[in-house]
Design a protein around this motif. Structure first.
Motif, short mmCIF file in Angstrom:
data_model
loop_
_atom_site.label_atom_id
_atom_site.label_comp_id
_atom_site.label_asym_id
_atom_site.label_seq_id
_atom_site.Cartn_x
_atom_site.Cartn_y
_atom_site.Cartn_z
N PRO A 1 38.34 36.28 24.99
CA PRO A 1 39.44 36.36 25.94
C PRO A 1 40.54 35.34 25.66
N PRO A 2 41.78 35.80 25.59
CA PRO A 2 42.88 34.86 25.39
C PRO A 2 43.04 33.97 26.62
N PRO A 3 43.57 32.77 26.46
CA PRO A 3 43.67 31.85 27.61
C PRO A 3 44.56 32.38 28.73
N GLU A 4 45.47 33.30 28.42
CA GLU A 4 46.34 33.85 29.46
C GLU A 4 45.62 34.83 30.38
N LEU A 5 44.46 35.36 29.95
CA LEU A 5 43.76 36.38 30.71
C LEU A 5 43.08 35.75 31.93
N LYS A 6 43.54 36.13 33.13
CA LYS A 6 43.07 35.51 34.36
C LYS A 6 42.31 36.47 35.28
N ALA A 7 42.35 37.77 35.00
CA ALA A 7 41.64 38.72 35.86
C ALA A 7 41.48 40.05 35.15
N MET A 8 40.38 40.75 35.46
CA MET A 8 40.13 42.10 34.95
C MET A 8 39.69 42.98 36.10
#
Length: 560
Positions: free
Chosen positions: A162-169
């Protein structure tokens, strides 16, 4: 929120394009009811080119709020095209609620370059899309993902690293294991395979090509599903679909063909808050429950919503509930607004009771109750003391037991009247007494069969049904197991029948149904030991049930 993510650079000033979303999308959006009011006018920037890792152009549409200010971004990657219903359902609806939405066609679909190859390119292409986002002046460094079915698979692909910008799925009726979509215990999910082949091959080409292909499949359906051998029969209606031929011919999940396909491990170390949504009759429901268990074990913040939906109805009649759940999760984790979150991590709709129930965990920990089939067709709480065989039936693959409802991709999925099915001689039923008080069943259901055959080859389809006071038998959950023995020796076959939340009302009865298959949901057992895809001959089999067989029902409350 500022662009402080990985590789962030000072953002240039961005001037929003003047384009409006497609008329077809605006017209569909106008028909939906029960959704929150529009907060922003929506703009549309179509046909952007995002370079994949190998340089292949990935065509992308950008939906955005026509309002000054920073907004988080949602990535939606699809092999089914970027038009209806994806454009209004994800592009427009979420942009009008305050999100940039990047709707992208997977490689080889919807005009994107390269060749579509089920599952193999999604991790790299997802990472390439995030790299492109970092260069966009409107990207503020906060990212979420959302989408159903294969659109869930591409989310798990990104979550592998997961890239660091990914905050929710938000994974809706989602896929993570392609082999399990197409096979159970080595048995091909024939109907779902054909429908998935149709959708993957034609839906991204537009409404008319997709409709024509559907009509061809309907006209040639019986010829295809009864072909001997099955392999290659679909080309007469679907044309050449290399990946479909591949998945049909490789039933073993341990086959090197499937290396890298199962992304379940992404959940085992994930720290990105993830909402999971499914339906009790969703063809991918068990994959959702698997990922929920993994996320909980990993300590990842997660939620679970389960309705009385099928794979498709979750996004149709269930859409107001699904959209509200998805929006609340994204606002909480991308916009620092937790006001819409529910107080418990699990919310399930209990069929029969027809109410929603809030739970702290799934499944609830209330134990199981065993029920035992008897020789006279009853289902009792007491095990048999007689060692003689209970009963037997003959399964003839030339006249295979038909499938009725259940977790399918088609419109025939879901709860159905089973009385005509149960009138067949190759379907046995074991029915419990009339219940004097309601019985709640919440969790995974399992049937264990002591069984023998005259050939050594058989499939065992088990189904739990709810029989009302008028005698209507409605399927609740089911599953299939495969028997492989040397001749007539006795064997034990465990059949996982899936998760459920169901109330058997007072005056109703519990029924356990058993047969030798459910065609064409599952490819028919040939009776010869040959692969169902390669078999050219058929042999009937006599299946005998023995004492020691049992149905395990998870209790809905302590002491139930």
């Amino acid at each position: 929120m500022t662009a402080q993510g990985h590789g962030a650079v000072p953002r240039a000033k961005w001037t929003a394009p003047s384009g409006k979303p497609p008329l077809s999308s605006r017209m569909m959006r106008a028909t939906w009811r029960g959704l929150p009011p529009e907060q922003h006018e929506v703009g549309w920037e179509p046909g952007l080119v995002v370079p994949a890792a190998d340089g292949s152009p990935l065509l992308t549409d950008h939906y955005f709020p026509r309002t000054a200010g920073d907004f988080p971004t949602l990535v939606v990657r699809s092999p089914y095209g970027r038009g209806v219903p994806w454009s209004p359902q994800y592009g427009m609806l979420f942009a009008e609620q305050g999100f940039h939405v990047v709707l992208q066609s997977c490689r080889g679909t919807g005009g994107s370059g390269g060749r579509f190859d089920l599952w193999r390119n999604e991790p790299a292409d997802g990472q390439a899309t995030v790299s492109w986002l970092r260069e966009q002046p409107w990207f503020n460094g906060t990212l979420g993902t959302i989408g159903p079915s294969y659109l869930g698979y591409v989310q798990w692909a990104l979550a592998l690293d997961p890239p660091p910008e990914l905050k929710a799925m938000v994974v809706q009726v989602g896929l993570h294991d392609p082999c399990a979509l197409f096979h159970t215990d080595g048995v091909l999910h024939l109907e779902n395979a054909l429908l998935d082949g149709l959708g993957m091959t034609y839906q991204h080409r537009g409404a008319m090509p997709s409709l024509k292909a559907m009509l061809r499949l309907q006209r040639g359906w019986r010829k295809v599903v009864t072909a001997r051998p099955l392999r290659g029969a679909h080309t007469s209606v679907l044309g050449e679909v290399p990946w479909l031929d591949g998945v049909m011919a490789h039933p073993d999940s341990g086959d090197p063909y499937w290396d890298g396909a199962d992304l379940g491990k992404a959940a085992e170390r994930l720290r990105v808050p993830t909402a999971l949504i499914t339906g009790w009759h969703d063809a991918l429901a068990e994959q959702t429950f698997e990922q929920y268990g993994r996320l909980r074990a990993a300590g990842c913040e997660t939620s679970l919503l389960v309705g009385t939906w099928t794979h498709t109805s979750a996004l149709q009649r269930g859409w107001p509930e699904v959209f509200a759940e998805s929006l609340a999760w994204l606002r909480a984790h991308l916009c620092d607004d937790p006001s819409g979150l529910r107080p418990t991590p699990v919310r399930v709709h209990v069929a029969g009771e027809e109410t929603w129930r809030e739970l702290e965990e799934w499944p609830p920990s209330h134990g199981t109750a065993p029920w035992f089939p008897t020789a006279d067709g009853h289902l009792t709480r007491q095990p048999s003391v007689d060692s003689a065989p209970l009963t037997s039936f003959r399964y003839d693959p030339a006249d295979p037991t038909p499938s009725v409802g259940g977790p399918l991709l088609s419109r025939t999925a879901g709860a159905r009247d089973n009385r005509a099915l149960e009138a067949r001689e190759d379907v046995l039923t074991f029915t419990g007494p009339v219940l004097t008080e309601p019985l709640d069943v919440l969790g995974p259901v399992v049937a264990r069969w002591a069984i023998s055959t005259d050939t050594g080859y058989a499939d065992v389809f088990a189904r739990l049904c709810d029989v009302d006071a008028q005698g209507r038998s409605t399927n609740v959950c089911d599953g299939l197991g495969r028997l492989r023995t040397a001749g007539q020796e006795l064997a034990e076959v465990t059949v996982p029948m899936g998760h459920t939340a169901h109330r058997f009302a007072a005056g109703h009865r519990i029924r356990l149904q058993v047969s030798g298959g459910a065609h064409p949901r599952y490819a028919r057992q040939s009776g010869t030991g040959e692969s169902a895809v390669e078999a050219s001959s058929l042999e009937p089999v006599r299946i005998t049930l023995h004492a020691g067989s049992a149905l395990a029902l998870p209790l809905g409350a302590a002491g139930a």
